[in-house]
Design a protein around this motif. Structure first.
Motif, PDB file in Angstrom:
ATOM      1  N   VAL A  80      10.891 -31.256  -1.677  1.00 16.05           N
ATOM      2  CA  VAL A  80      10.910 -30.173  -3.053  1.00 16.05           C
ATOM      3  C   VAL A  80       9.925 -29.404  -2.130  1.00 16.05           C
ATOM      4  CG1 VAL A  80       9.382 -29.629  -5.036  1.00 16.05           C
ATOM      5  CG2 VAL A  80      10.830 -31.828  -5.543  1.00 16.05           C
ATOM      6  N   THR A  81       9.970 -28.278  -2.247  1.00 18.55           N
ATOM      7  CA  THR A  81       8.994 -27.383  -1.545  1.00 18.55           C
ATOM      8  C   THR A  81       8.708 -25.639  -1.806  1.00 18.55           C
ATOM      9  OG1 THR A  81      10.227 -27.110   0.955  1.00 18.55           O
ATOM     10  CG2 THR A  81       8.628 -25.775   0.432  1.00 18.55           C
ATOM     11  N   ALA A  82       7.446 -26.200  -2.398  1.00 15.73           N
ATOM     12  CA  ALA A  82       6.918 -24.852  -3.342  1.00 15.73           C
ATOM     13  C   ALA A  82       6.506 -24.032  -2.964  1.00 15.73           C
ATOM     14  CB  ALA A  82       5.621 -25.630  -4.307  1.00 15.73           C
ATOM     15  N   PRO A  83       6.701 -22.672  -3.181  1.00 21.19           N
ATOM     16  CA  PRO A  83       6.337 -21.853  -2.022  1.00 21.19           C
ATOM     17  C   PRO A  83       4.660 -21.106  -2.113  1.00 21.19           C
ATOM     18  CG  PRO A  83       7.617 -20.816  -4.117  1.00 21.19           C
ATOM     19  CD  PRO A  83       7.734 -21.796  -3.892  1.00 21.19           C
ATOM     20  N   GLY A  84       4.129 -20.190  -1.653  1.00 19.42           N
ATOM     21  CA  GLY A  84       3.171 -19.542  -1.847  1.00 19.42           C
ATOM     22  C   GLY A  84       3.645 -18.240  -1.935  1.00 19.42           C
ATOM     23  N   GLY A  85       2.261 -17.240  -2.305  1.00 21.08           N
ATOM     24  CA  GLY A  85       2.454 -16.546  -2.581  1.00 21.08           C
ATOM     25  C   GLY A  85       2.405 -15.298  -1.805  1.00 21.08           C
ATOM     26  N   ALA A  86       3.001 -13.920  -1.592  1.00 26.80           N
ATOM     27  CA  ALA A  86       3.384 -13.250  -0.889  1.00 26.80           C
ATOM     28  C   ALA A  86       2.230 -12.262  -0.784  1.00 26.80           C
ATOM     29  CB  ALA A  86       4.808 -12.431  -1.237  1.00 26.80           C
ATOM     30  N   PRO A  87       2.168 -12.163   0.627  1.00 26.83           N
ATOM     31  CA  PRO A  87       0.549 -10.963   0.987  1.00 26.83           C
ATOM     32  C   PRO A  87       0.831  -9.614   0.891  1.00 26.83           C
ATOM     33  CG  PRO A  87       2.080 -11.237   3.318  1.00 26.83           C
ATOM     34  CD  PRO A  87       2.845 -12.258   1.743  1.00 26.83           C
ATOM     35  N   GLY A  88      -0.530  -8.963   0.715  1.00 26.48           N
ATOM     36  CA  GLY A  88      -0.415  -8.040   0.064  1.00 26.48           C
ATOM     37  C   GLY A  88       0.069  -6.402   1.646  1.00 26.48           C
ATOM     38  N   GLU A  89      -0.240  -5.712   0.794  1.00 23.89           N
ATOM     39  CA  GLU A  89      -0.029  -4.735   2.603  1.00 23.89           C
ATOM     40  C   GLU A  89      -0.851  -3.551   2.079  1.00 23.89           C
ATOM     41  OE1 GLU A  89       3.958  -2.651   5.026  1.00 23.89           O
ATOM     42  OE2 GLU A  89       3.718  -2.950   2.988  1.00 23.89           O
ATOM     43  N   ALA A  90      -1.491  -2.258   2.413  1.00 24.30           N
ATOM     44  CA  ALA A  90      -2.428  -1.852   2.287  1.00 24.30           C
ATOM     45  C   ALA A  90      -2.114  -0.429   3.343  1.00 24.30           C
ATOM     46  CB  ALA A  90      -3.908  -2.054   1.690  1.00 24.30           C
ATOM     47  N   GLN A  91      -2.441   0.582   2.992  1.00 25.21           N
ATOM     48  CA  GLN A  91      -2.824   1.492   4.095  1.00 25.21           C
ATOM     49  C   GLN A  91      -3.462   2.775   3.587  1.00 25.21           C
ATOM     50  OE1 GLN A  91       1.211   2.997   6.062  1.00 25.21           O
ATOM     51  NE2 GLN A  91       0.599   5.018   5.098  1.00 25.21           N
ATOM     52  N   GLY A  92      -4.013   3.357   4.501  1.00 26.20           N
ATOM     53  CA  GLY A  92      -4.993   4.710   3.961  1.00 26.20           C
ATOM     54  C   GLY A  92      -5.631   5.453   5.385  1.00 26.20           C
ATOM     55  N   THR A  93      -5.235   6.885   5.119  1.00 25.70           N
ATOM     56  CA  THR A  93      -5.453   8.028   6.235  1.00 25.70           C
ATOM     57  C   THR A  93      -6.793   8.610   6.063  1.00 25.70           C
ATOM     58  OG1 THR A  93      -3.438   8.685   6.399  1.00 25.70           O
ATOM     59  CG2 THR A  93      -5.214   9.705   7.497  1.00 25.70           C
ATOM     60  N   PHE A  94      -8.017   8.129   7.492  1.00 26.34           N
ATOM     61  CA  PHE A  94      -9.104   8.780   7.301  1.00 26.34           C
ATOM     62  C   PHE A  94      -9.812   9.005   8.398  1.00 26.34           C
ATOM     63  CE2 PHE A  94      -8.696   4.168   5.623  1.00 26.34           C
ATOM     64  CZ  PHE A  94      -9.555   4.359   4.413  1.00 26.34           C
ATOM     65  N   GLN A  95     -10.197  10.621   8.189  1.00 28.97           N
ATOM     66  CA  GLN A  95     -11.050  11.414   9.229  1.00 28.97           C
ATOM     67  C   GLN A  95     -11.972  10.795   9.739  1.00 28.97           C
ATOM     68  OE1 GLN A  95      -9.663  14.881   8.833  1.00 28.97           O
ATOM     69  NE2 GLN A  95      -8.558  13.437   7.559  1.00 28.97           N
ATOM     70  N   VAL A  96     -11.615  10.734  10.964  1.00 32.22           N
ATOM     71  CA  VAL A  96     -12.799   9.849  12.000  1.00 32.22           C
ATOM     72  C   VAL A  96     -13.389  10.903  12.835  1.00 32.22           C
ATOM     73  CG1 VAL A  96     -11.949   8.028  11.741  1.00 32.22           C
ATOM     74  CG2 VAL A  96     -11.228   9.909  13.689  1.00 32.22           C
ATOM     75  N   THR A  97     -14.544  10.646  13.707  1.00 35.41           N
ATOM     76  CA  THR A  97     -14.840  10.782  14.686  1.00 35.41           C
ATOM     77  C   THR A  97     -14.651  10.367  15.745  1.00 35.41           C
ATOM     78  OG1 THR A  97     -17.559  10.275  14.444  1.00 35.41           O
ATOM     79  CG2 THR A  97     -16.903  12.473  13.080  1.00 35.41           C
ATOM     80  N   PRO A  98     -14.800  10.762  17.466  1.00 35.00           N
ATOM     81  CA  PRO A  98     -14.982  10.539  18.485  1.00 35.00           C
ATOM     82  C   PRO A  98     -16.037   9.805  18.432  1.00 35.00           C
ATOM     83  CG  PRO A  98     -14.154  12.873  18.983  1.00 35.00           C
ATOM     84  CD  PRO A  98     -14.463  12.573  17.672  1.00 35.00           C
ATOM     85  N   GLY A  99     -15.350   8.366  19.359  1.00 36.31           N
ATOM     86  CA  GLY A  99     -16.648   7.079  19.470  1.00 36.31           C
ATOM     87  C   GLY A  99     -17.220   6.089  18.438  1.00 36.31           C
ATOM     88  N   LYS A 100     -16.594   6.858  17.580  1.00 35.61           N
ATOM     89  CA  LYS A 100     -16.791   6.105  15.702  1.00 35.61           C
ATOM     90  C   LYS A 100     -15.865   4.673  16.229  1.00 35.61           C
ATOM     91  CE  LYS A 100     -17.827   4.557  11.743  1.00 35.61           C
ATOM     92  NZ  LYS A 100     -18.952   3.879  11.934  1.00 35.61           N
TER      93      LYS A 100
END
Length: 292
Positions: A80-100
């Protein structure tokens, strides 16, 4: 004295040529922002911790992350093989400054446990400081994107299994352990994590201590580590899922299988645009940073 005038003309000519050459070299010197303005991507797919420094010329980056699946379990005696749960996926776009600088964590893959309960999957995330104190409060928690881990599975030879819940904006609950007879009392599946709290641990057979509850950042742990009677571990995340309820090692014939762990929750900071959150079963743990 013609020869003196001739030498003066040569000196002036050489000086003028040297000055023009210097000006030409300065004009051709490349700027850092010129090379950084092209589109690009930095990928992190091996388990570990990394630092990403924003190159000169960039003003925004898109971060996408995938957590680790919950650990599956296999019972060789019953096949018997019991499956683990699927992982999450997350995404977002951010404003940044050079050197951060941004600090990245990629979890290890969970694999398969043999003859014992499965652990919850690790979370992938990016944070704005070196702090690893996770509070689950956007005002104090350094993480800005989190992809939760799936809940771990549980398996117990004759009594089947409880599968792990998937990660997501709200993690899914783990499955209650299978019971082959109505009178049996299997371990219950744990709750998945939400945006504001960890998942509750599943109730255990015959009033034993329930599985551990999830906390900010981490999934709950089973009360019987390393045992086939232990429930599946909760997946890590913004908040972690709970651990599945355990079976009874001394009165196993009155119990069913242990319960599966709940999935961890994803998170994307409200400062991001183009936000998306889901779960996925076709990719391993990773963090990708893209810019254009």
């Amino acid at each position: 004295m013609p020869w003196r005038k001739q030498r003066m003309r040569r000196a002036i000519t050489l000086l003028t040529a040297g000055s023009c050459t210097g000006a030409l070299l300065i004009a051709l010197a490349p700027t850092a922002s010129a090379s950084a303005s092209a589109s690009g991507m930095q990928s992190y797919v091996s388990p570990g911790d990394y630092v990403f420094t924003v190159p000169a010329g960039l003003t925004s980056i898109t971060v996408s992350a995938v957590g680790a699946a919950g650990q599956s379990t296999h019972d060789g005696e019953e096949g018997v093989t019991a499956p683990g749960g699927a992982p999450g996926e997350a995404q977002g776009t951010f404003q940044v400054t050079p050197g951060k600088r941004f600090y990245i964590h990629v979890p290890a893959t969970s694999g398969v446990a043999y003859g014992t309960h499965g652990t919850g999957g690790g979370a992938a995330y990016i944070r704005t400081s070196t702090s690893t104190t996770f509070t689950g409060n956007p005002a104090t928690d350094p993480r800005i994107v989190v992809a939760g881990g799936g809940g771990g599975a549980a398996v117990q030879w004759d009594f089947g299994y409880g599968s792990g819940g998937y990660a997501g904006t709200t993690g899914a609950a783990g499955a209650t352990g299978y019971a082959i007879e109505d009178y049996l009392d299997p371990g219950r599946g744990a709750s998945g994590a939400t945006q504001t709290s960890g998942g509750a641990g599943g109730a255990s057979c015959h009033g034993q201590a329930p599985g551990g509850s999830g906390t900010a950042g981490f999934g709950g742990k089973t009360g019987m580590p390393g045992s086939s009677f232990g429930g599946g571990g909760g997946g890590d995340g913004w908040f972690g899922g709970g651990a599945g309820g355990q079976a009874d090692q001394t009165m196993w014939y009155f119990c069913g299988a242990a319960g599966g762990g709940g999935g961890g929750s994803n998170y994307i900071s409200s400062s991001a645009t183009n936000r998306s959150s889901s779960h996925i079963s076709t990719l391993g743990p990773r963090v990708l940073i893209k810019w254009s």
